[in-house]
Design a protein around this motif. Structure first.
Motif, PDB file in Angstrom:
ATOM      1  N   GLY A  70       0.816  -1.210   0.000  1.00  0.00           N
ATOM      2  CA  GLY A  70       0.000   0.000   0.000  1.00  0.00           C
ATOM      3  C   GLY A  70       0.845   1.253   0.000  1.00  0.00           C
ATOM      4  N   LEU A  71       1.943   1.239   0.756  1.00  0.00           N
ATOM      5  CA  LEU A  71       2.845   2.385   0.792  1.00  0.00           C
ATOM      6  C   LEU A  71       3.449   2.648  -0.580  1.00  0.00           C
ATOM      7  CD1 LEU A  71       4.435   4.527   2.404  1.00  0.00           C
ATOM      8  CD2 LEU A  71       6.134   2.767   2.875  1.00  0.00           C
ATOM      9  N   ILE A  72       3.892   1.580  -1.246  1.00  0.00           N
ATOM     10  CA  ILE A  72       4.487   1.733  -2.572  1.00  0.00           C
ATOM     11  C   ILE A  72       3.465   2.294  -3.561  1.00  0.00           C
ATOM     12  CG2 ILE A  72       5.463   0.474  -4.543  1.00  0.00           C
ATOM     13  CD1 ILE A  72       6.709  -1.438  -2.530  1.00  0.00           C
ATOM     14  N   ARG A  73       2.223   1.794  -3.485  1.00  0.00           N
ATOM     15  CA  ARG A  73       1.186   2.273  -4.393  1.00  0.00           C
ATOM     16  C   ARG A  73       0.912   3.760  -4.181  1.00  0.00           C
ATOM     17  NH1 ARG A  73      -2.132  -1.021  -2.950  1.00  0.00           N
ATOM     18  NH2 ARG A  73      -3.374   0.194  -1.482  1.00  0.00           N
ATOM     19  N   LYS A  74       0.851   4.192  -2.920  1.00  0.00           N
ATOM     20  CA  LYS A  74       0.599   5.595  -2.629  1.00  0.00           C
ATOM     21  C   LYS A  74       1.779   6.469  -3.029  1.00  0.00           C
ATOM     22  CE  LYS A  74      -2.578   4.577   1.163  1.00  0.00           C
ATOM     23  NZ  LYS A  74      -2.794   4.627   2.635  1.00  0.00           N
ATOM     24  N   VAL A  75       2.986   5.958  -2.853  1.00  0.00           N
ATOM     25  CA  VAL A  75       4.164   6.728  -3.250  1.00  0.00           C
ATOM     26  C   VAL A  75       4.185   6.920  -4.761  1.00  0.00           C
ATOM     27  CG1 VAL A  75       6.684   6.685  -3.345  1.00  0.00           C
ATOM     28  CG2 VAL A  75       5.522   6.060  -1.249  1.00  0.00           C
ATOM     29  N   LYS A  76       3.794   5.895  -5.501  1.00  0.00           N
ATOM     30  CA  LYS A  76       3.745   6.018  -6.959  1.00  0.00           C
ATOM     31  C   LYS A  76       2.756   7.097  -7.371  1.00  0.00           C
ATOM     32  CE  LYS A  76       5.145   1.306  -8.221  1.00  0.00           C
ATOM     33  NZ  LYS A  76       4.718   0.038  -8.843  1.00  0.00           N
ATOM     34  N   LEU A  77       1.593   7.128  -6.708  1.00  0.00           N
ATOM     35  CA  LEU A  77       0.605   8.158  -7.018  1.00  0.00           C
ATOM     36  C   LEU A  77       1.144   9.533  -6.642  1.00  0.00           C
ATOM     37  CD1 LEU A  77      -2.664   6.401  -5.775  1.00  0.00           C
ATOM     38  CD2 LEU A  77      -1.923   6.730  -8.137  1.00  0.00           C
ATOM     39  N   ALA A  78       1.817   9.616  -5.496  1.00  0.00           N
ATOM     40  CA  ALA A  78       2.363  10.899  -5.054  1.00  0.00           C
ATOM     41  C   ALA A  78       3.421  11.407  -6.003  1.00  0.00           C
ATOM     42  CB  ALA A  78       2.938  10.767  -3.649  1.00  0.00           C
ATOM     43  N   SER A  79       4.185  10.504  -6.605  1.00  0.00           N
ATOM     44  CA  SER A  79       5.277  10.918  -7.487  1.00  0.00           C
ATOM     45  C   SER A  79       4.773  11.564  -8.767  1.00  0.00           C
ATOM     46  CB  SER A  79       6.146   9.706  -7.840  1.00  0.00           C
ATOM     47  OG  SER A  79       5.434   8.802  -8.661  1.00  0.00           O
ATOM     48  N   LYS A  80       3.477  11.417  -9.060  1.00  0.00           N
ATOM     49  CA  LYS A  80       2.932  11.990 -10.281  1.00  0.00           C
ATOM     50  C   LYS A  80       2.461  13.428 -10.085  1.00  0.00           C
ATOM     51  CE  LYS A  80       1.433   7.465 -11.975  1.00  0.00           C
ATOM     52  NZ  LYS A  80       0.280   6.612 -12.386  1.00  0.00           N
ATOM     53  N   GLY A  81       2.722  13.976  -8.898  1.00  0.00           N
ATOM     54  CA  GLY A  81       2.375  15.375  -8.702  1.00  0.00           C
ATOM     55  C   GLY A  81       1.959  15.741  -7.301  1.00  0.00           C
ATOM     56  N   ASP A  82       1.519  14.777  -6.480  1.00  0.00           N
ATOM     57  CA  ASP A  82       1.103  15.082  -5.127  1.00  0.00           C
ATOM     58  C   ASP A  82       2.310  15.094  -4.214  1.00  0.00           C
ATOM     59  OD1 ASP A  82      -0.112  15.393  -2.725  1.00  0.00           O
ATOM     60  OD2 ASP A  82      -1.021  13.396  -2.661  1.00  0.00           O
ATOM     61  N   LEU A  83       2.747  16.310  -3.817  1.00  0.00           N
ATOM     62  CA  LEU A  83       3.923  16.435  -2.964  1.00  0.00           C
ATOM     63  C   LEU A  83       3.550  16.589  -1.491  1.00  0.00           C
ATOM     64  CD1 LEU A  83       6.181  18.767  -5.119  1.00  0.00           C
ATOM     65  CD2 LEU A  83       6.288  16.298  -4.885  1.00  0.00           C
ATOM     66  N   SER A  84       2.297  16.326  -1.134  1.00  0.00           N
ATOM     67  CA  SER A  84       1.888  16.476   0.251  1.00  0.00           C
ATOM     68  C   SER A  84       2.429  15.362   1.134  1.00  0.00           C
ATOM     69  CB  SER A  84       0.356  16.495   0.338  1.00  0.00           C
ATOM     70  OG  SER A  84      -0.180  15.223  -0.009  1.00  0.00           O
ATOM     71  N   MET A  85       2.773  14.237   0.558  1.00  0.00           N
ATOM     72  CA  MET A  85       3.316  13.098   1.289  1.00  0.00           C
ATOM     73  C   MET A  85       2.352  12.581   2.348  1.00  0.00           C
ATOM     74  SD  MET A  85       7.373  13.950   1.735  1.00  0.00           S
ATOM     75  CE  MET A  85       8.361  14.510   0.363  1.00  0.00           C
ATOM     76  N   GLU A  86       1.064  12.660   2.094  1.00  0.00           N
ATOM     77  CA  GLU A  86       0.088  12.166   3.054  1.00  0.00           C
ATOM     78  C   GLU A  86       0.223  10.677   3.282  1.00  0.00           C
ATOM     79  OE1 GLU A  86      -3.922  13.386   3.102  1.00  0.00           O
ATOM     80  OE2 GLU A  86      -3.549  15.252   2.032  1.00  0.00           O
ATOM     81  N   TRP A  87       0.867   9.975   2.351  1.00  0.00           N
ATOM     82  CA  TRP A  87       1.045   8.531   2.486  1.00  0.00           C
ATOM     83  C   TRP A  87       2.001   8.183   3.620  1.00  0.00           C
ATOM     84  CZ3 TRP A  87       6.122   8.892   1.330  1.00  0.00           C
ATOM     85  CH2 TRP A  87       6.492   9.861   0.400  1.00  0.00           C
ATOM     86  N   LEU A  88       2.684   9.188   4.195  1.00  0.00           N
ATOM     87  CA  LEU A  88       3.578   8.914   5.318  1.00  0.00           C
ATOM     88  C   LEU A  88       2.871   9.043   6.667  1.00  0.00           C
ATOM     89  CD1 LEU A  88       7.038  10.520   4.462  1.00  0.00           C
ATOM     90  CD2 LEU A  88       6.502   8.115   4.773  1.00  0.00           C
ATOM     91  N   LYS A  89       1.620   9.498   6.671  1.00  0.00           N
ATOM     92  CA  LYS A  89       0.907   9.734   7.922  1.00  0.00           C
ATOM     93  C   LYS A  89       0.913   8.537   8.871  1.00  0.00           C
ATOM     94  CE  LYS A  89      -2.319  13.436   6.743  1.00  0.00           C
ATOM     95  NZ  LYS A  89      -3.746  13.792   6.612  1.00  0.00           N
ATOM     96  N   PRO A  90       0.684   7.305   8.395  1.00  0.00           N
ATOM     97  CA  PRO A  90       0.676   6.172   9.332  1.00  0.00           C
ATOM     98  C   PRO A  90       2.004   5.953  10.044  1.00  0.00           C
ATOM     99  CG  PRO A  90      -0.353   5.557   7.258  1.00  0.00           C
ATOM    100  CD  PRO A  90       0.306   6.880   7.039  1.00  0.00           C
TER     101      PRO A  90
END
Length: 220
Positions: A70-90
């Protein structure tokens, strides 16, 4: 050799293979296979302690594998433009910040980065205000000496999430894909800052008075 013994030897081989894995995802996959095979062998042989251990480890390995994928999937989505890094919250710790508190000062040693949940914050040297939902302090992880280049002050009390660079390093080295996408995200933030700096330089040059040539001044 009976088929039960063959299963036992297979479980031993998988356990050895798992110990040789260098990355976390193959390790978890081998661990799940080992748990299933070992649980089957222990059931037929009546090895109850082994059954209990593998019944505990099987869902644990499955949960950790699910989290990492799940982390890898969210990081891939973030790399396409989302720099908020919300995937690190957990992976981050919550902290309350009072108005006037300085989270870090210019020249301080950098050991963590923050995600602003609520409140208002300001990078004093740049005069930039940061509302909630922003990541700040991540560039210290990439700098050679790990020192802060800005001072971050809280203007209005709120909450932040923080993650230490040691935790980021653990995630970085546990999975090569995470490391690749983190570097890409940091690079995008760096280029964004460079573009903003170039735009500010252009604005200042345009606003500067034009000096008249010396010859023209003398003749006048």
């Amino acid at each position: 050799m009976t088929w039960v013994e063959a299963i036992g030897w297979l479980g031993a081989a998988l356990a050895i293979t798992g110990s040789a894995m260098k990355t976390i995802i193959p390790l978890r996959c081998i661990g799940i296979a080992t748990n299933i095979v070992s649980l089957t062998y222990a059931s037929y042989m009546g090895l109850y302690p082994s059954m209990v251990v593998n019944m505990i480890l099987l869902p644990l390995n499955g949960m950790r594998l699910y989290e990492m994928l799940g982390l890898i999937r969210k990081v891939k989505l973030a790399s396409k433009g989302d720099l908020s890094m919300e995937w690190l919250k957990p992976f981050m710790a919550r902290r309350k910040i009072a108005a006037g508190e300085v989270l870090f000062a210019k020249g301080d040693s950098a050991n963590c980065m923050f995600y602003t949940l609520s409140g208002r914050y300001r990078l004093n040297e740049l005069g930039i205000e940061l509302p909630g939902g922003r990541v700040v302090g991540e560039m210290g992880f990439m700098s050679p000496d790990n020192t802060r280049t800005q001072t971050l002050e809280c203007l209005e009390s709120g909450e932040v999430l923080s993650i230490t660079y040691d935790q980021v390093r653990q995630l970085y080295f546990q999975n090569p894909e995470f490391g690749f996408y983190f570097l890409r995200l940091a690079s995008e933030r760096l280029f964004h800052n460079m573009e903003r700096m170039e735009a500010e330089i252009t604005r200042l040059r345009a606003a500067a008075p034009v000096e008249r040539p010396v010859e023209e001044t003398v003749s006048a």
